[in-house]
Scaffold this motif. Structure first.
Motif, PDB file in Angstrom:
ATOM      1  N   LEU A  96       3.516  14.031  10.281  1.00  0.00           N
ATOM      2  CA  LEU A  96       3.734  14.145   8.837  1.00  0.00           C
ATOM      3  C   LEU A  96       2.540  13.609   8.054  1.00  0.00           C
ATOM      4  N   ILE A  97       1.936  12.533   8.532  1.00  0.00           N
ATOM      5  CA  ILE A  97       0.737  11.999   7.872  1.00  0.00           C
ATOM      6  C   ILE A  97      -0.408  12.989   7.983  1.00  0.00           C
ATOM      7  N   THR A  98      -0.516  13.670   9.119  1.00  0.00           N
ATOM      8  CA  THR A  98      -1.530  14.715   9.263  1.00  0.00           C
ATOM      9  C   THR A  98      -1.262  15.872   8.320  1.00  0.00           C
ATOM     10  N   MET A  99       0.011  16.213   8.110  1.00  0.00           N
ATOM     11  CA  MET A  99       0.357  17.252   7.137  1.00  0.00           C
ATOM     12  C   MET A  99      -0.085  16.854   5.739  1.00  0.00           C
ATOM     13  N   ASN A 100      -0.014  15.564   5.425  1.00  0.00           N
ATOM     14  CA  ASN A 100      -0.501  15.084   4.131  1.00  0.00           C
ATOM     15  C   ASN A 100      -1.994  15.331   4.000  1.00  0.00           C
ATOM     16  N   CYS A 101      -2.728  15.138   5.102  1.00  0.00           N
ATOM     17  CA  CYS A 101      -4.171  15.388   5.081  1.00  0.00           C
ATOM     18  C   CYS A 101      -4.477  16.868   4.865  1.00  0.00           C
ATOM     19  N   ASN A 157       0.805  -1.222   0.000  1.00  0.00           N
ATOM     20  CA  ASN A 157       0.000   0.000   0.000  1.00  0.00           C
ATOM     21  C   ASN A 157       0.835   1.268   0.000  1.00  0.00           C
ATOM     22  N   VAL A 158       1.823   1.350   0.876  1.00  0.00           N
ATOM     23  CA  VAL A 158       2.632   2.558   0.940  1.00  0.00           C
ATOM     24  C   VAL A 158       3.631   2.608  -0.202  1.00  0.00           C
ATOM     25  N   VAL A 159       4.397   1.538  -0.390  1.00  0.00           N
ATOM     26  CA  VAL A 159       5.442   1.543  -1.412  1.00  0.00           C
ATOM     27  C   VAL A 159       4.844   1.530  -2.816  1.00  0.00           C
ATOM     28  N   VAL A 160       3.940   0.583  -3.071  1.00  0.00           N
ATOM     29  CA  VAL A 160       3.400   0.425  -4.425  1.00  0.00           C
ATOM     30  C   VAL A 160       2.320   1.463  -4.711  1.00  0.00           C
ATOM     31  N   ALA A 161       1.287   1.525  -3.856  1.00  0.00           N
ATOM     32  CA  ALA A 161       0.140   2.384  -4.133  1.00  0.00           C
ATOM     33  C   ALA A 161       0.450   3.863  -3.925  1.00  0.00           C
ATOM     34  N   ALA A 162       1.192   4.209  -2.896  1.00  0.00           N
ATOM     35  CA  ALA A 162       1.435   5.620  -2.595  1.00  0.00           C
ATOM     36  C   ALA A 162       2.605   6.204  -3.374  1.00  0.00           C
ATOM     37  N   PHE A 163       3.616   5.392  -3.714  1.00  0.00           N
ATOM     38  CA  PHE A 163       4.818   5.908  -4.366  1.00  0.00           C
ATOM     39  C   PHE A 163       4.886   5.555  -5.853  1.00  0.00           C
ATOM     40  N   SER A 183       5.406  12.362   3.585  1.00  0.00           N
ATOM     41  CA  SER A 183       4.429  11.950   4.588  1.00  0.00           C
ATOM     42  C   SER A 183       4.579  10.490   4.991  1.00  0.00           C
ATOM     43  N   TYR A 184       4.814   9.594   4.016  1.00  0.00           N
ATOM     44  CA  TYR A 184       4.763   8.163   4.296  1.00  0.00           C
ATOM     45  C   TYR A 184       6.123   7.482   4.391  1.00  0.00           C
ATOM     46  N   ALA A 185       7.174   8.097   3.845  1.00  0.00           N
ATOM     47  CA  ALA A 185       8.499   7.467   3.906  1.00  0.00           C
ATOM     48  C   ALA A 185       8.988   7.274   5.340  1.00  0.00           C
ATOM     49  N   PRO A 186       8.839   8.258   6.247  1.00  0.00           N
ATOM     50  CA  PRO A 186       9.260   8.003   7.641  1.00  0.00           C
ATOM     51  C   PRO A 186       8.464   6.881   8.304  1.00  0.00           C
ATOM     52  N   PHE A 187       7.171   6.792   7.993  1.00  0.00           N
ATOM     53  CA  PHE A 187       6.368   5.703   8.543  1.00  0.00           C
ATOM     54  C   PHE A 187       6.878   4.354   8.045  1.00  0.00           C
ATOM     55  N   PHE A 188       7.204   4.278   6.756  1.00  0.00           N
ATOM     56  CA  PHE A 188       7.748   3.046   6.191  1.00  0.00           C
ATOM     57  C   PHE A 188       9.089   2.702   6.830  1.00  0.00           C
ATOM     58  N   ALA A 189       9.926   3.721   7.056  1.00  0.00           N
ATOM     59  CA  ALA A 189      11.215   3.483   7.719  1.00  0.00           C
ATOM     60  C   ALA A 189      11.004   2.970   9.137  1.00  0.00           C
ATOM     61  N   GLY A 190       9.970   3.489   9.825  1.00  0.00           N
ATOM     62  CA  GLY A 190       9.663   3.003  11.165  1.00  0.00           C
ATOM     63  C   GLY A 190       9.244   1.549  11.179  1.00  0.00           C
ATOM     64  N   VAL A 191       8.472   1.135  10.175  1.00  0.00           N
ATOM     65  CA  VAL A 191       8.049  -0.261  10.088  1.00  0.00           C
ATOM     66  C   VAL A 191       9.245  -1.158   9.819  1.00  0.00           C
ATOM     67  N   ILE A 192      10.159  -0.728   8.951  1.00  0.00           N
ATOM     68  CA  ILE A 192      11.371  -1.512   8.687  1.00  0.00           C
ATOM     69  C   ILE A 192      12.206  -1.638   9.960  1.00  0.00           C
ATOM     70  N   PHE A 193      12.339  -0.546  10.695  1.00  0.00           N
ATOM     71  CA  PHE A 193      13.060  -0.605  11.962  1.00  0.00           C
ATOM     72  C   PHE A 193      12.370  -1.565  12.929  1.00  0.00           C
ATOM     73  N   ASP A 194      11.046  -1.497  12.965  1.00  0.00           N
ATOM     74  CA  ASP A 194      10.278  -2.371  13.849  1.00  0.00           C
ATOM     75  C   ASP A 194      10.505  -3.836  13.515  1.00  0.00           C
ATOM     76  N   ALA A 195      10.604  -4.139  12.231  1.00  0.00           N
ATOM     77  CA  ALA A 195      10.781  -5.528  11.813  1.00  0.00           C
ATOM     78  C   ALA A 195      12.168  -6.068  12.123  1.00  0.00           C
ATOM     79  N   THR A 196      13.151  -5.182  12.167  1.00  0.00           N
ATOM     80  CA  THR A 196      14.527  -5.626  12.413  1.00  0.00           C
ATOM     81  C   THR A 196      14.977  -5.410  13.854  1.00  0.00           C
ATOM     82  N   ASN A 197      14.135  -4.796  14.664  1.00  0.00           N
ATOM     83  CA  ASN A 197      14.505  -4.472  16.034  1.00  0.00           C
ATOM     84  C   ASN A 197      14.371  -5.692  16.945  1.00  0.00           C
TER      85      ASN A 197
END
Length: 282
Positions: free
Chosen positions: A243-248, A150-156, A208-222
């Motif tokens: 940042l997501i609210t700024m997108n809104c 959703n974020v990588v494919v649909a949003a980017f 808006s969404y790249a930091p969220f995606f980076a957080g999920v990657i960190f979460d998966a490797t933490n």
């Protein structure tokens, strides 16, 4: 709210693109509301937003659903703009309006289903092995399942190629008109406006969404626990929500202010292209 009331007050919902714009505003409104809900919980009881609780499932599910709906609407608007340029304008109004309503319903059904999966049992309330440290009690595998397609494919990726395709079509028609000895100023103006708008849209989604995606990657490797990451990682999590609210807030500015002149220009280009190509062929 301003976008929604403006569209309803001006009775502009008979246009297909206006239906998508209004639905995007609804999605942004729900995203802002759910983000405010989570922020209130963080202020009143920060422990449940850090260590996870059953009370966080509903606000996180609503937050996920509204973000997914926003992403799907952005993709739908890009595809509609592409069809406005690439397809024939004949019988487009009635068919596209019905299609827009169907797309809105599909977007919400898909977002509702994917967003409510944790409420249906895909959560880590009773198991700590796969628990997310950023969005407890969500599971890390659920976040990956939601984020990558959703974020990588649909949003980017999809908006990038959609608007690039629109620019390529306009440039080809401009060269075709130039070969026929016709004026190309209108095509050049439309191409520049589409390019600017698409750059704004893509950069806003990236920021808006790249930091969220980076957080999920960190979460998966933490492999560290919540207390070891406190407070830095949770400050980062709150910043990603901002940042997501700024997108809104940015979506209505980009789409509403630029939609009407851009749509009128693309529609005029389609009519001009049909007549001029026919004359050039003769």
């Amino acid at each position: 709210c301003t976008v929604i009331f403006t569209r309803i007050a001006t009775k502009d919902l008979h246009k297909p693109i206006s239906i998508l714009f209004c639905n995007l505003a609804f999605s942004d409104l729900f995203t802002s509301f759910s983000g405010f809900w989570i922020s209130t919980l963080f202020i009143t009881n920060p422990d449940i937003t850090i260590f996870g609780s059953k009370d966080m499932l509903a606000p996180y599910a609503l937050y996920t659903m509204s973000i997914l709906s926003t992403i799907y609407n952005l993709v739908s608007i890009g595809i509609e703009r592409y069809l406005a340029v690439a397809e024939s304008m004949r019988t487009r109004f009635r068919a596209a309006r019905n299609h827009s309503v169907a797309v809105v319903l599909i977007n919400w059904v898909l977002a509702f289903f994917l967003g409510c999966l944790p409420l249906m049992g895909w959560n880590c309330l009773h198991r700590r092995k796969n628990l997310s440290v950023l969005y407890s009690p969500f599971c890390v595998d659920y976040l990956i399942f939601i984020t990558i397609p959703n974020v990588v494919v649909a949003a980017f990726i999809i908006p990038l190629f959609t608007y690039l395709r629109i620019i390529i079509i306009l440039r080809k028609r401009k060269l075709r008109m130039k070969a026929c000895g016709q004026a190309t100023g209108t095509y050049k103006s439309a191409e520049i406006q589409v390019a600017r708008t698409s750059i704004f849209i893509w950069l806003l989604a990236l920021i808006s969404y790249a930091p969220f995606f980076a957080g999920v990657i960190f979460d998966a490797t933490n492999h560290r626990c919540h207390l070891d990451l406190y407070p830095g990682i949770y400050i980062f999590r709150n910043c990603t929500a901002m940042l997501i609210t700024m997108n809104c807030l940015g979506n209505p500015i980009i789409y509403t202010l630029k939609a009407k002149p851009l749509g009128d220009k693309l529609k005029a280009l389609k009519c001009l292209s049909t007549n001029r190509v026919r004359a050039c062929t003769i």
